[in-house]
Design a protein around this motif. Structure first.
Motif, PDB file in Angstrom:
ATOM      1  N   UNK A 190       0.812  -1.217   0.000  1.00 30.61           N
ATOM      2  CA  UNK A 190       0.000   0.000   0.000  1.00 30.61           C
ATOM      3  C   UNK A 190       0.842   1.261   0.000  1.00 30.61           C
ATOM      4  N   UNK A 191       2.140   1.094   0.059  1.00 37.08           N
ATOM      5  CA  UNK A 191       3.018   2.264  -0.027  1.00 37.08           C
ATOM      6  C   UNK A 191       3.097   3.075   1.259  1.00 37.08           C
ATOM      7  N   UNK A 192       3.002   2.387   2.415  1.00 43.95           N
ATOM      8  CA  UNK A 192       3.139   3.135   3.672  1.00 43.95           C
ATOM      9  C   UNK A 192       4.589   3.530   3.922  1.00 43.95           C
ATOM     10  N   UNK A 193       4.751   4.617   4.635  1.00 43.00           N
ATOM     11  CA  UNK A 193       6.088   5.031   5.078  1.00 43.00           C
ATOM     12  C   UNK A 193       5.932   5.687   6.445  1.00 43.00           C
ATOM     13  N   UNK A 194       7.019   5.680   7.218  1.00 47.05           N
ATOM     14  CA  UNK A 194       6.958   6.260   8.564  1.00 47.05           C
ATOM     15  C   UNK A 194       7.599   7.637   8.569  1.00 47.05           C
ATOM     16  N   UNK A 195       6.946   8.540   9.260  1.00 49.31           N
ATOM     17  CA  UNK A 195       7.500   9.883   9.391  1.00 49.31           C
ATOM     18  C   UNK A 195       7.602  10.197  10.885  1.00 49.31           C
ATOM     19  N   UNK A 196       8.758  10.682  11.309  1.00 53.12           N
ATOM     20  CA  UNK A 196       8.981  10.986  12.725  1.00 53.12           C
ATOM     21  C   UNK A 196       8.438  12.373  13.063  1.00 53.12           C
ATOM     22  N   UNK A 197       7.758  12.477  14.198  1.00 53.50           N
ATOM     23  CA  UNK A 197       7.134  13.745  14.588  1.00 53.50           C
ATOM     24  C   UNK A 197       7.857  14.423  15.749  1.00 53.50           C
ATOM     25  N   UNK A 198       8.949  13.830  16.201  1.00 54.43           N
ATOM     26  CA  UNK A 198       9.511  14.255  17.481  1.00 54.43           C
ATOM     27  C   UNK A 198      10.558  15.350  17.413  1.00 54.43           C
ATOM     28  N   UNK A 199      10.994  15.721  16.223  1.00 52.75           N
ATOM     29  CA  UNK A 199      12.096  16.686  16.165  1.00 52.75           C
ATOM     30  C   UNK A 199      11.603  18.091  15.859  1.00 52.75           C
ATOM     31  N   UNK A 200      12.289  19.045  16.473  1.00 46.08           N
ATOM     32  CA  UNK A 200      11.903  20.441  16.283  1.00 46.08           C
ATOM     33  C   UNK A 200      12.036  20.906  14.836  1.00 46.08           C
ATOM     34  N   UNK A 201      12.968  20.266  14.076  1.00 45.74           N
ATOM     35  CA  UNK A 201      13.197  20.762  12.706  1.00 45.74           C
ATOM     36  C   UNK A 201      12.252  20.123  11.681  1.00 45.74           C
ATOM     37  N   UNK A 202      11.198  19.441  12.143  1.00 51.70           N
ATOM     38  CA  UNK A 202      10.295  18.815  11.167  1.00 51.70           C
ATOM     39  C   UNK A 202       9.681  19.837  10.195  1.00 51.70           C
ATOM     40  N   UNK A 203       9.223  21.016  10.674  1.00 53.16           N
ATOM     41  CA  UNK A 203       8.661  21.974   9.696  1.00 53.16           C
ATOM     42  C   UNK A 203       9.655  22.331   8.587  1.00 53.16           C
ATOM     43  N   UNK A 204      10.948  22.452   8.932  1.00 58.59           N
ATOM     44  CA  UNK A 204      11.950  22.737   7.875  1.00 58.59           C
ATOM     45  C   UNK A 204      12.036  21.577   6.889  1.00 58.59           C
ATOM     46  N   UNK A 205      11.986  20.354   7.412  1.00 58.45           N
ATOM     47  CA  UNK A 205      12.044  19.175   6.533  1.00 58.45           C
ATOM     48  C   UNK A 205      10.827  19.164   5.606  1.00 58.45           C
ATOM     49  N   UNK A 206       9.660  19.492   6.165  1.00 63.77           N
ATOM     50  CA  UNK A 206       8.440  19.500   5.339  1.00 63.77           C
ATOM     51  C   UNK A 206       8.543  20.563   4.257  1.00 63.77           C
ATOM     52  N   UNK A 207       9.185  21.667   4.594  1.00 65.39           N
ATOM     53  CA  UNK A 207       9.360  22.735   3.612  1.00 65.39           C
ATOM     54  C   UNK A 207      10.217  22.240   2.437  1.00 65.39           C
ATOM     55  N   UNK A 208      11.272  21.498   2.764  1.00 72.04           N
ATOM     56  CA  UNK A 208      12.125  20.938   1.695  1.00 72.04           C
ATOM     57  C   UNK A 208      11.329  19.948   0.849  1.00 72.04           C
ATOM     58  N   UNK A 209      10.561  19.092   1.531  1.00 70.95           N
ATOM     59  CA  UNK A 209       9.745  18.123   0.793  1.00 70.95           C
ATOM     60  C   UNK A 209       8.751  18.833  -0.114  1.00 70.95           C
ATOM     61  N   UNK A 210       8.143  19.883   0.439  1.00 70.89           N
ATOM     62  CA  UNK A 210       7.137  20.643  -0.299  1.00 70.89           C
ATOM     63  C   UNK A 210       7.749  21.183  -1.594  1.00 70.89           C
ATOM     64  N   UNK A 211       8.920  21.807  -1.454  1.00 71.06           N
ATOM     65  CA  UNK A 211       9.589  22.377  -2.632  1.00 71.06           C
ATOM     66  C   UNK A 211       9.900  21.290  -3.649  1.00 71.06           C
ATOM     67  N   UNK A 212      10.371  20.157  -3.151  1.00 69.37           N
ATOM     68  CA  UNK A 212      10.758  19.069  -4.049  1.00 69.37           C
ATOM     69  C   UNK A 212       9.538  18.501  -4.776  1.00 69.37           C
ATOM     70  N   UNK A 213       8.465  18.252  -4.015  1.00 71.30           N
ATOM     71  CA  UNK A 213       7.268  17.659  -4.626  1.00 71.30           C
ATOM     72  C   UNK A 213       6.643  18.626  -5.631  1.00 71.30           C
ATOM     73  N   UNK A 214       6.672  19.914  -5.282  1.00 73.38           N
ATOM     74  CA  UNK A 214       6.127  20.910  -6.230  1.00 73.38           C
ATOM     75  C   UNK A 214       6.944  20.916  -7.512  1.00 73.38           C
ATOM     76  N   UNK A 215       8.264  20.840  -7.368  1.00 79.75           N
ATOM     77  CA  UNK A 215       9.098  20.865  -8.576  1.00 79.75           C
ATOM     78  C   UNK A 215       8.827  19.628  -9.422  1.00 79.75           C
ATOM     79  N   UNK A 216       8.586  18.482  -8.772  1.00 79.78           N
ATOM     80  CA  UNK A 216       8.296  17.259  -9.535  1.00 79.78           C
ATOM     81  C   UNK A 216       6.978  17.378 -10.263  1.00 79.78           C
ATOM     82  N   UNK A 217       5.944  17.854  -9.531  1.00 79.95           N
ATOM     83  CA  UNK A 217       4.642  17.892 -10.191  1.00 79.95           C
ATOM     84  C   UNK A 217       4.667  18.949 -11.289  1.00 79.95           C
ATOM     85  N   UNK A 218       5.492  20.018 -11.097  1.00 80.35           N
ATOM     86  CA  UNK A 218       5.663  21.002 -12.166  1.00 80.35           C
ATOM     87  C   UNK A 218       6.260  20.345 -13.394  1.00 80.35           C
ATOM     88  N   UNK A 219       7.280  19.487 -13.155  1.00 81.82           N
ATOM     89  CA  UNK A 219       7.971  18.906 -14.305  1.00 81.82           C
ATOM     90  C   UNK A 219       7.149  17.822 -14.987  1.00 81.82           C
TER      91      UNK A 219
END
Ligand SMILES: Cc1ncc(COP(=O)(O)O)c(C=O)c1O
Length: 358
Positions: free
Chosen positions: A326-355
């Protein structure tokens, strides 16, 4: 630090400690439970506690029922010892949610079952039973008189405080509760956890103490003093960590709804991990190579870590067919820098869907 812990820290001698743990720490651990006395506690690194309890309890051929998928040693040690291990598998929903059906657990129990091993809040899905399901499970163990090893490493991290279950050791006298400072308290580097039991399990704890002579003999004495200070400040530590988790949960929620064409996500009930899935694992959610199934989520995670340096843990590591497929993956919620990581993911996913134009 409270004054007593501070005095202990400042006068600390780096000699051997006590096999069962610093007595003041053991006393503090007892305060976390209603039914636990100092004789019922042994301190060790959490993973060490799992290993020692399984080694003390199990013989080849014993029947064991274990929540699955999960933390590997919870089933692997029994398997390696030649036990008959039945897996109580999670039910995965189309929407990315997960649940455990206690009726399925009961169906796996036998009159000869030696041990049930459960982990709620559950790693990796974040599932927590409700009170009725929990007491149903405990009563089922009582009916066959088996031991219940309850991994409660993620307990105290319930997003709804009324959802917190009583510790197994407080409701069943053949329960062995595992807890520790690595998750809820955010202090994994201390390597401090414990087993807590009631009198019927004291002989088992004596065996665990003997076996500990072959692992660590005693805990690291500086860690035990720091653990004492941590438990005495538990309210402040738990508040701090829940604040981080809640903020991260909100950030993940916003991220997941922005990319709902890519992911399916239900928030965890408790704990510091979530287990979303790809919306279309066979096509990689429209953002991947389309190599399908288990390869899908693994390839997806590999592309992310190579593309933007953010590592999501593909469900394939759990060796559990349905969550891989089913394509599950685990994401850790415990670190303070998670919002920064999500921001990087966001940029990457947007660039992919753009391309890809999607
Ligand atoms: C469910 C569960 N139990 C036990 C442990 C072991 O804890 P530690 O790494 O502190 O030994 C972990 C660690 O990830 C875990 O997730």
């Amino acid at each position: 630090m409270d004054a007593d812990s501070k005095a202990r820290w400042e006068t600390l001698r780096l000699s051997y400690g006590e096999t069962r743990g610093l007595p003041a720490l053991v006393d503090e651990i007892c305060k976390l439970y209603e039914q636990v006395r100092p004789e019922g506690v042994i301190v060790g690194a959490p993973q060490e506690c799992i290993y020692l309890a399984m080694m003390a309890l199990l013989q080849p051929g014993d029947h064991v029922v274990v929540t699955y998928p999960g933390y590997q040693s919870l089933f692997q040690i029994a398997d390696s010892l030649g036990c008959q291990v039945d897996l109580w598998e999670v039910d995965l929903g189309e929407d990315g949610g997960a649940s455990f059906d206690v009726a399925k657990f009961k169906a796996l129990l036998r009159p000869t079952t030696k041990l049930a091993v459960v982990n709620f809040p559950h790693n990796p899905t974040g599932v927590l039973l409700d009170a009725a399901q929990w007491s149903d499970l405990v009563e089922a163990c009582r009916a066959v008189d088996c031991y219940l090893f309850s991994d409660e490493m993620y307990r105290l991290l319930e997003f709804c405080p009324t959802a917190r279950l009583p510790s197994a050791v407080d409701v069943y006298d053949k329960a062995i509760t595992l807890s520790g400072l690595s998750k809820a308290f955010g202090l994994p580097g201390l390597r401090i956890g414990w087993l807590a039991v009631r009198p019927p399990c004291y002989p088992l704890m004596a065996r665990v103490a003997e076996l500990k002579d072959y692992t660590t003999i005693c805990g690291a004495v500086p860690s035990e003093v720091l653990a004492l200070a941590a438990l005495r400040s538990r309210e402040a530590l738990l508040r701090r960590n829940m604040d981080i988790l809640r903020a991260n949960l909100t950030a993940v929620e916003a991220f997941m709804s922005e990319f709902e064409h890519v992911f399916k996500y239900r928030p965890p009930a408790a704990g510091s991990v979530a287990f979303p899935r790809l919306a279309a694992p066979s096509e990689d959610g429209g953002v991947g190579s389309g190599d399908g199934g288990a390869g899908g989520v693994e390839a997806f995670c590999e592309r992310l870590v190579n593309g933007c340096g953010v590592l999501l843990l593909p469900g394939t590591v759990y060796d559990h067919g349905p969550s891989s497929a089913r394509g599950h993956f685990r994401i850790g919620l415990g670190r303070r820098d998670l919002p920064e990581c999500l921001e990087k993911l966001r940029g990457y996913l947007r660039s992919l869907s753009g391309s890809t134009g999607s």
